[in-house]
Scaffold this motif. Structure first.
Motif, mmCIF file in Angstrom:
data_model
loop_
_atom_site.group_PDB
_atom_site.id
_atom_site.type_symbol
_atom_site.label_atom_id
_atom_site.label_comp_id
_atom_site.label_asym_id
_atom_site.label_seq_id
_atom_site.Cartn_x
_atom_site.Cartn_y
_atom_site.Cartn_z
ATOM 1 N N UNK A 47 0.851 -1.185 0.000
ATOM 2 C CA UNK A 47 0.000 0.000 0.000
ATOM 3 C C UNK A 47 0.890 1.240 0.000
ATOM 4 N N UNK A 48 0.533 2.205 -0.851
ATOM 5 C CA UNK A 48 1.254 3.476 -0.906
ATOM 6 C C UNK A 48 0.293 4.609 -0.584
ATOM 7 N N UNK A 49 0.725 5.483 0.330
ATOM 8 C CA UNK A 49 -0.048 6.681 0.668
ATOM 9 C C UNK A 49 0.928 7.848 0.752
ATOM 10 N N UNK A 50 0.850 8.734 -0.237
ATOM 11 C CA UNK A 50 1.757 9.879 -0.314
ATOM 12 C C UNK A 50 3.197 9.383 -0.251
ATOM 13 N N UNK A 51 3.958 9.751 0.787
ATOM 14 C CA UNK A 51 5.353 9.330 0.887
ATOM 15 C C UNK A 51 5.538 8.066 1.717
ATOM 16 N N UNK A 52 4.437 7.414 2.090
ATOM 17 C CA UNK A 52 4.488 6.212 2.921
ATOM 18 C C UNK A 52 4.275 4.973 2.057
ATOM 19 N N UNK A 53 5.011 3.917 2.385
ATOM 20 C CA UNK A 53 4.918 2.674 1.628
ATOM 21 C C UNK A 53 4.922 1.499 2.607
ATOM 22 N N UNK A 54 3.944 0.615 2.489
ATOM 23 C CA UNK A 54 3.845 -0.568 3.341
ATOM 24 C C UNK A 54 3.892 -1.809 2.455
ATOM 25 N N UNK A 55 4.679 -2.805 2.872
ATOM 26 C CA UNK A 55 4.805 -4.026 2.081
ATOM 27 C C UNK A 55 4.775 -5.235 3.012
ATOM 28 N N UNK A 56 4.136 -6.313 2.566
ATOM 29 C CA UNK A 56 4.092 -7.559 3.338
ATOM 30 C C UNK A 56 3.982 -8.736 2.389
ATOM 31 N N UNK A 57 4.712 -9.799 2.695
ATOM 32 C CA UNK A 57 4.517 -11.037 1.940
ATOM 33 C C UNK A 57 4.705 -12.234 2.863
ATOM 34 N N UNK A 58 3.982 -13.314 2.544
ATOM 35 C CA UNK A 58 3.904 -14.492 3.395
ATOM 36 C C UNK A 58 4.019 -15.737 2.529
ATOM 37 N N UNK A 59 4.742 -16.726 3.057
ATOM 38 C CA UNK A 59 5.032 -17.947 2.314
ATOM 39 C C UNK A 59 4.224 -19.111 2.879
ATOM 40 N N UNK A 60 3.651 -19.929 1.978
ATOM 41 C CA UNK A 60 2.860 -21.091 2.383
ATOM 42 C C UNK A 60 3.458 -22.392 1.863
ATOM 43 N N UNK A 61 4.689 -22.348 1.352
ATOM 44 C CA UNK A 61 5.317 -23.575 0.875
ATOM 45 C C UNK A 61 5.706 -24.452 2.062
ATOM 46 N N UNK A 62 5.910 -25.743 1.798
ATOM 47 C CA UNK A 62 6.240 -26.668 2.865
ATOM 48 C C UNK A 62 5.057 -27.038 3.727
ATOM 49 N N UNK A 63 3.853 -26.617 3.329
ATOM 50 C CA UNK A 63 2.665 -26.942 4.089
ATOM 51 C C UNK A 63 2.519 -26.172 5.385
ATOM 52 N N UNK A 64 3.231 -25.036 5.518
ATOM 53 C CA UNK A 64 3.121 -24.247 6.727
ATOM 54 C C UNK A 64 3.268 -22.765 6.398
ATOM 55 N N UNK A 65 2.762 -21.943 7.300
ATOM 56 C CA UNK A 65 2.794 -20.488 7.117
ATOM 57 C C UNK A 65 4.120 -19.945 7.629
ATOM 58 N N UNK A 66 4.763 -19.092 6.835
ATOM 59 C CA UNK A 66 6.017 -18.458 7.232
ATOM 60 C C UNK A 66 5.955 -16.975 6.915
ATOM 61 N N UNK A 67 6.270 -16.152 7.883
ATOM 62 C CA UNK A 67 6.307 -14.708 7.662
ATOM 63 C C UNK A 67 7.589 -14.336 6.931
ATOM 64 N N UNK A 68 7.474 -13.560 5.898
ATOM 65 C CA UNK A 68 8.636 -13.057 5.175
ATOM 66 C C UNK A 68 8.780 -11.566 5.465
ATOM 67 N N UNK A 69 8.928 -10.745 4.411
ATOM 68 C CA UNK A 69 9.094 -9.306 4.630
ATOM 69 C C UNK A 69 7.793 -8.669 5.091
ATOM 70 N N UNK A 70 7.904 -7.771 6.054
ATOM 71 C CA UNK A 70 6.778 -6.919 6.433
ATOM 72 C C UNK A 70 7.372 -5.641 7.028
ATOM 73 N N UNK A 71 7.173 -4.524 6.322
ATOM 74 C CA UNK A 71 7.828 -3.294 6.771
ATOM 75 C C UNK A 71 7.044 -2.069 6.320
ATOM 76 N N UNK A 72 7.367 -0.951 6.962
ATOM 77 C CA UNK A 72 6.829 0.372 6.627
ATOM 78 C C UNK A 72 7.998 1.259 6.235
#
Length: 445
Positions: free
Chosen positions: A74-99
């Motif tokens: 999500x982008x709002x003016x000069x702010x940028x938020x990014x998140x991605x999550x992995x479901x390989x291996x049959x389990x949930x794994x948190x990857x990048x998540x930042x502002x």
């Protein structure tokens, strides 16, 4: 006119950030013009197959879903938020998540940004390149073994055409779920100078530094015991066995120094890194000595206990060089905002080659290794008392890779590689040669 230039630079910065996070510019975009909100959604899938041939210790040939990821921003003016999550291996794994917050360009057309969250430590060219943009099926083995990956922290980045700087401070444990001890801290950065960066051709030389203080672990005999594990599988993802691995108890301070070079032209790229890692150790010898009094491990004096249980620092290193040639397809692109090479885009065919060296052996001359006990002994003599050594036999690995990558379009890519690994590790004394033929199908949008 100045306002147009300003807006163009900001737009270019935003696109370069999005392109790096998503490997390619995200396809699904949702705009809320009234609120000045811009959303993107993407996904990535990697399916690998590999066949292995070894001297003695078998590896598991087969197929594997190595990446299945959902990504959003999500982008709002000069702010940028990014998140991605992995479901390989049959389990949930948190990857990048930042502002991220970006500042207006300065008089040198330099762009600054602050980032907070969970993301890659600045150290390392290979570690900071997304696997979707990488030109090999796996990262170089020394980068996996010696460089930190994602960490929780804060970072400040500044770049213009000739210069790039990215520095940050990070927590030792992103979830604060250690058994005991308060968290340690890490600081470091990556700096580049680009004498050539004209939009079609780029050359940079860079250095990176990382210092980490480890402070979390488990309590043994009323003494906090930290452990640092360094390791890497062969340069493959189907069998993740770490044939090269060093386990370092009581690790205290960790120092990393990297040097890197990259050259990118429309049809050719070459890049490489050298990595050096030094680990110091610390423990409460007095408390451990007293805890062993009266036991089979008892010693008469603290000095004799320390002589029988030596503790020393260790140093390791590694390096790689990679090159690729584009037979046909859109030109290679250098990303100034990240100091990285972009991936394939559009219908393309390239050939690539790599050599890498990973050195996790830090052995003391004259010590003897017992395969039955998986242990080194001082003075070349097997003895139960004392039974400790300063040697670390993590293994030395030489790897050679040649491959070809074909992109059907900006969404679908196939990769094929032959990888040869030569291992020198006492634990696997019957193994020297590891051969691998592997392929990947990748879909990304």
């Amino acid at each position: 006119m100045k306002k147009q230039i300003f807006l163009s630079l900001i737009a270019a910065c935003s696109l370069s950030v999005a392109a790096q996070d998503f490997d390619t510019n995200p396809t699904i975009k949702i705009d809320n013009k009234e609120e000045d909100l811009h959303f993107t959604v993407g996904a990535r899938m990697m399916m690998d197959a590999a066949w292995y041939h070894t001297d003695y210790t078998p590896m598991k040939s087969g197929a594997k879903l190595t990446d299945a990821r959902i990504r959003t921003s999500m982008t709002f003016q000069d702010w940028y938020f990014y998140a991605d999550f992995d479901f390989s291996g049959g389990k949930f794994t948190q990857k990048n998540i930042f502002l991220q917050y970006s500042l207006a360009p300065d008089k040198y057309d330099g762009i600054s940004s602050f980032k907070a969250g969970y993301f890659n430590d600045p150290l390392g060219l290979s570690r900071n390149t997304s696997m979707g943009s990488y030109h090999f099926i796996s990262r170089a083995a020394p980068a996996v073994a010696l460089c930190p990956g994602r960490e929780l922290g804060l970072a400040y980045r500044y770049y213009n055409n000739p210069f790039y700087s990215n520095v940050g401070v990070f927590a030792e444990n992103p979830y604060n779920n250690q058994i005991s001890g308060f968290q340690g801290v890490a600081v470091g950065g990556r700096w580049l100078y680009r004498p050539i960066n004209d939009g079609t051709t780029a050359f940079h030389i860079g250095a990176a530094f990382h210092y980490g203080h480890l402070n979390s672990g488990e309590t043994v005999d009323n003494v906090k015991k930290t452990v640092l594990i360094l390791g890497t599988p062969m340069e493959t993802a189907v069998d993740p066995t770490e044939f090269v691995q060093a386990i370092l108890p009581y690790a205290n301070n960790v120092y990393n120094i990297n040097a890197e070079l990259m050259y990118v032209s429309p049809k050719f790229f070459a890049r490489g890194e050298y990595m050096w890692k030094h680990v110091t150790k610390k423990r409460d010898d007095q408390t451990l000595f007293e805890a062993n009094l009266g036991s089979i491990d008892s010693w008469g004096t603290l000095e004799s206990w320390q002589a029988g249980n030596p503790l020393g620092s260790n140093s390791f290193n590694g390096a790689y060089v990679e090159a690729g040639y584009k037979i046909f397809g859109p030109d290679y692109k250098y990303n100034s905002a990240e100091g990285l090479l972009g991936g394939l885009s559009g219908r393309s065919l390239e050939i690539v080659a790599r050599y890498s060296y990973t050195g996790l052996n830090d052995l003391v001359d004259g010590e003897y290794y017992s395969a039955g006990r998986d242990q080194y002994y001082p003075n070349g003599v097997i003895a139960d008392y004392p039974a400790t050594s300063l040697s670390v036999g993590g293994g030395n690995l030489h790897s050679f890779t040649i491959g070809a990558n074909y992109s059907f379009n900006k969404f679908v890519q196939v990769m094929l590689e032959y990888n040869y690994n030569h291992l020198d590790r006492d634990k696997y004394m019957s193994d020297s040669n590891f051969n691998c033929i592997q392929g990947r199908l990748m879909f990304s949008f």
